[in-house]
Design a protein around this motif. Structure first.
Motif, PDB file in Angstrom:
ATOM      1  N   ARG A  71      25.158  10.526  44.421  1.00 63.82           N
ATOM      2  CA  ARG A  71      25.009  11.736  45.214  1.00 63.82           C
ATOM      3  C   ARG A  71      25.097  11.476  46.715  1.00 63.82           C
ATOM      4  O   ARG A  71      25.557  12.343  47.471  1.00 63.82           O
ATOM      5  N   ALA A  72      24.680  10.300  47.156  1.00 63.09           N
ATOM      6  CA  ALA A  72      24.708   9.990  48.587  1.00 63.09           C
ATOM      7  C   ALA A  72      26.120  10.134  49.141  1.00 63.09           C
ATOM      8  O   ALA A  72      26.321  10.651  50.238  1.00 63.09           O
ATOM      9  N   GLN A  73      27.095   9.677  48.385  1.00 66.39           N
ATOM     10  CA  GLN A  73      28.479   9.786  48.825  1.00 66.39           C
ATOM     11  C   GLN A  73      29.034  11.185  48.597  1.00 66.39           C
ATOM     12  O   GLN A  73      29.740  11.739  49.434  1.00 66.39           O
ATOM     13  N   GLU A  74      28.693  11.778  47.463  1.00 66.95           N
ATOM     14  CA  GLU A  74      29.270  13.065  47.085  1.00 66.95           C
ATOM     15  C   GLU A  74      28.671  14.240  47.868  1.00 66.95           C
ATOM     16  O   GLU A  74      29.361  15.213  48.168  1.00 66.95           O
ATOM     17  N   PHE A  75      27.377  14.156  48.191  1.00 69.46           N
ATOM     18  CA  PHE A  75      26.678  15.299  48.768  1.00 69.46           C
ATOM     19  C   PHE A  75      26.507  15.231  50.277  1.00 69.46           C
ATOM     20  O   PHE A  75      26.077  16.204  50.896  1.00 69.46           O
ATOM     21  N   ALA A  76      26.801  14.105  50.880  1.00 68.18           N
ATOM     22  CA  ALA A  76      26.582  13.958  52.323  1.00 68.18           C
ATOM     23  C   ALA A  76      27.522  14.871  53.106  1.00 68.18           C
ATOM     24  O   ALA A  76      28.665  15.106  52.707  1.00 68.18           O
ATOM     25  N   VAL A  77      27.017  15.395  54.208  1.00 72.01           N
ATOM     26  CA  VAL A  77      27.849  16.259  55.051  1.00 72.01           C
ATOM     27  C   VAL A  77      29.012  15.441  55.601  1.00 72.01           C
ATOM     28  O   VAL A  77      28.841  14.324  56.092  1.00 72.01           O
ATOM     29  N   ASP A  78      30.216  16.007  55.498  1.00 77.54           N
ATOM     30  CA  ASP A  78      31.425  15.301  55.900  1.00 77.54           C
ATOM     31  C   ASP A  78      32.491  16.327  56.269  1.00 77.54           C
ATOM     32  O   ASP A  78      33.049  16.991  55.395  1.00 77.54           O
ATOM     33  N   PRO A  79      32.797  16.480  57.552  1.00 77.02           N
ATOM     34  CA  PRO A  79      33.795  17.471  57.970  1.00 77.02           C
ATOM     35  C   PRO A  79      35.174  17.217  57.360  1.00 77.02           C
ATOM     36  O   PRO A  79      35.998  18.131  57.287  1.00 77.02           O
ATOM     37  N   ASN A  80      35.419  15.982  56.922  1.00 76.54           N
ATOM     38  CA  ASN A  80      36.726  15.643  56.368  1.00 76.54           C
ATOM     39  C   ASN A  80      36.777  15.723  54.843  1.00 76.54           C
ATOM     40  O   ASN A  80      37.819  15.445  54.248  1.00 76.54           O
ATOM     41  N   ALA A  81      35.664  16.090  54.229  1.00 78.38           N
ATOM     42  CA  ALA A  81      35.639  16.186  52.768  1.00 78.38           C
ATOM     43  C   ALA A  81      36.525  17.350  52.311  1.00 78.38           C
ATOM     44  O   ALA A  81      36.414  18.463  52.821  1.00 78.38           O
ATOM     45  N   ASN A  82      37.385  17.068  51.356  1.00 82.61           N
ATOM     46  CA  ASN A  82      38.298  18.096  50.850  1.00 82.61           C
ATOM     47  C   ASN A  82      37.677  18.728  49.611  1.00 82.61           C
ATOM     48  O   ASN A  82      37.865  18.252  48.492  1.00 82.61           O
ATOM     49  N   THR A  83      36.917  19.796  49.837  1.00 81.34           N
ATOM     50  CA  THR A  83      36.198  20.443  48.744  1.00 81.34           C
ATOM     51  C   THR A  83      36.727  21.856  48.537  1.00 81.34           C
ATOM     52  O   THR A  83      36.830  22.626  49.488  1.00 81.34           O
ATOM     53  N   GLU A  84      37.060  22.180  47.316  1.00 80.22           N
ATOM     54  CA  GLU A  84      37.468  23.549  46.986  1.00 80.22           C
ATOM     55  C   GLU A  84      36.217  24.334  46.596  1.00 80.22           C
ATOM     56  O   GLU A  84      35.886  24.460  45.418  1.00 80.22           O
ATOM     57  N   TRP A  85      35.531  24.830  47.597  1.00 81.97           N
ATOM     58  CA  TRP A  85      34.282  25.543  47.359  1.00 81.97           C
ATOM     59  C   TRP A  85      34.560  26.809  46.548  1.00 81.97           C
ATOM     60  O   TRP A  85      35.501  27.544  46.819  1.00 81.97           O
ATOM     61  N   ARG A  86      33.722  27.060  45.583  1.00 82.19           N
ATOM     62  CA  ARG A  86      33.918  28.188  44.672  1.00 82.19           C
ATOM     63  C   ARG A  86      32.962  29.320  45.030  1.00 82.19           C
ATOM     64  O   ARG A  86      31.750  29.146  45.042  1.00 82.19           O
ATOM     65  N   THR A  87      33.514  30.498  45.301  1.00 83.72           N
ATOM     66  CA  THR A  87      32.695  31.651  45.662  1.00 83.72           C
ATOM     67  C   THR A  87      32.739  32.751  44.603  1.00 83.72           C
ATOM     68  O   THR A  87      32.174  33.828  44.809  1.00 83.72           O
ATOM     69  N   LYS A  88      33.406  32.490  43.476  1.00 84.35           N
ATOM     70  CA  LYS A  88      33.449  33.451  42.375  1.00 84.35           C
ATOM     71  C   LYS A  88      33.028  32.759  41.085  1.00 84.35           C
ATOM     72  O   LYS A  88      33.169  31.544  40.933  1.00 84.35           O
ATOM     73  N   THR A  89      32.523  33.544  40.134  1.00 84.17           N
ATOM     74  CA  THR A  89      32.044  32.980  38.869  1.00 84.17           C
ATOM     75  C   THR A  89      33.156  32.267  38.109  1.00 84.17           C
ATOM     76  O   THR A  89      34.324  32.661  38.195  1.00 84.17           O
ATOM     77  N   ASP A  90      32.771  31.227  37.378  1.00 80.86           N
ATOM     78  CA  ASP A  90      33.737  30.553  36.505  1.00 80.86           C
ATOM     79  C   ASP A  90      33.604  31.036  35.063  1.00 80.86           C
ATOM     80  O   ASP A  90      34.249  30.514  34.167  1.00 80.86           O
ATOM     81  N   GLY A  91      32.738  32.040  34.858  1.00 81.48           N
ATOM     82  CA  GLY A  91      32.603  32.643  33.537  1.00 81.48           C
ATOM     83  C   GLY A  91      31.627  31.955  32.611  1.00 81.48           C
ATOM     84  O   GLY A  91      31.349  32.464  31.520  1.00 81.48           O
TER      85      GLY A  91
END
Length: 299
Positions: A71-91
């Motif tokens: 989690r330290a690597q995955e969750f740390a704040v990073d302006p360069n992280a390429n994350t497809e943030w999801r704002t709608k339900t996945d069902g």
């Protein structure tokens, strides 16, 4: 003479037998002692060297190994992280329990209930009660996610300006880093992104912040169901009823509080968990794939 020689030989033979027996017993005792040590050292360990299930059942709390924590690597704040943030339900029938404004004397009670039901949650923390800062680490080590909710949670301070907001966010980020080793990217605005009270201090600040936090590598999480404990005076039954009003949602981000004065929330929590478990929901802690529930901005 012959008689004496025979007697001497007989006694010598007997003596040798006694000596051999004593030596054999000592050797056997040493081996047994070593076997006992090896048995203790290998108790509960499989052929691969991993602890067996039986060995782990001695503890009622989940184990935590920092070396295995990605989690330290995955969750740390990073302006360069390429994350497809999801704002709608996945069902899927998924619920994210979230607790704001802690840690406090109620946080341990919440953790005990989560452990009882084998459920993980997310804590959006503040620095309001520094004496309970150690609970941030404890919650994290039990598999829960830590998010940032500003240090002071004081609207006049937080929303005085954009720079004031980020100063306060940086302060709680530093507090969390002391406890878990990094600054997480998950945040929640005091009052949510839809709050209008911020307009009393800075017009249009939320319209700026919702974009600027993401530019800095953060993601903000509002909620789509609340138990209503933001207002005082509700009973546990009332809070549970409000929290369980999300049956029509597939993805639920549920707002609750573990700060001081929210004993009714603690009391309602088992009912809430059992309700959604009975409906087949999966409980998760927030990560980069979670529903980033966003409200409409009102300032």
């Amino acid at each position: 003479m012959k008689n004496r020689t025979c007697k001497w030989a007989t006694w010598f033979a007997v003596a040798m037998l006694v000596v051999c027996a004593l030596v054999g017993c000592a050797s056997s005792s040493t081996a047994s002692s070593q076997d006992d040590v090896d048995a203790v050292a290998t108790a509960g360990v499989s052929d691969s060297g991993a602890s067996s299930v039986a060995g782990n059942q001695a503890s009622s709390e989940p184990t935590y190994n920092a070396q295995d924590d990605t989690r330290a690597q995955e969750f740390a704040v990073d302006p360069n992280a390429n994350t497809e943030w999801r704002t709608k339900t996945d069902g899927t029938k998924t619920i994210w329990l979230t607790f704001d404004d802690g840690p406090s004397e109620n946080t341990q009670k919440v953790l005990d209930i989560l452990n009882k039901y084998n459920v993980k949650a997310t804590f959006f923390v503040t620095g309001i009660k520094p004496d309970y800062a150690y609970m941030i680490k404890k919650a994290y080590e039990q598999g829960n996610t830590i998010g940032l909710h500003t240090y002071s949670h004081d609207y006049a301070t937080v929303y005085a300006s954009e720079s004031a907001y980020f100063d306060d966010l940086d302060a709680v980020g530093a507090l969390v880093k002391e406890q878990i080793g990094y600054v997480p990217c998950f945040i929640r605005f005091p009052g949510g992104s839809s709050n209008a009270i911020s307009a009393e201090y800075t017009k249009g600040i939320m319209s700026e912040l919702v974009n600027d936090v993401q530019d800095r590598g953060y993601q903000y999480f509002d909620w789509n169901i609340s138990c209503g404990d933001g207002a005082s005076g509700h009973t546990a039954e009332e809070l549970a009823e409000a929290a369980c009003d999300g049956d029509d949602y597939t993805n639920i981000v549920l707002l609750m509080h573990d700060s001081s004065g929210h004993e009714a929330t603690v009391e309602a929590l088992p009912t809430i968990i059992e309700h959604y478990q009975s409906l087949g929901y999966t409980f998760k802690a927030i990560d980069r794939s979670a529903l980033a529930s966003h409200h409409g901005v009102n300032n």
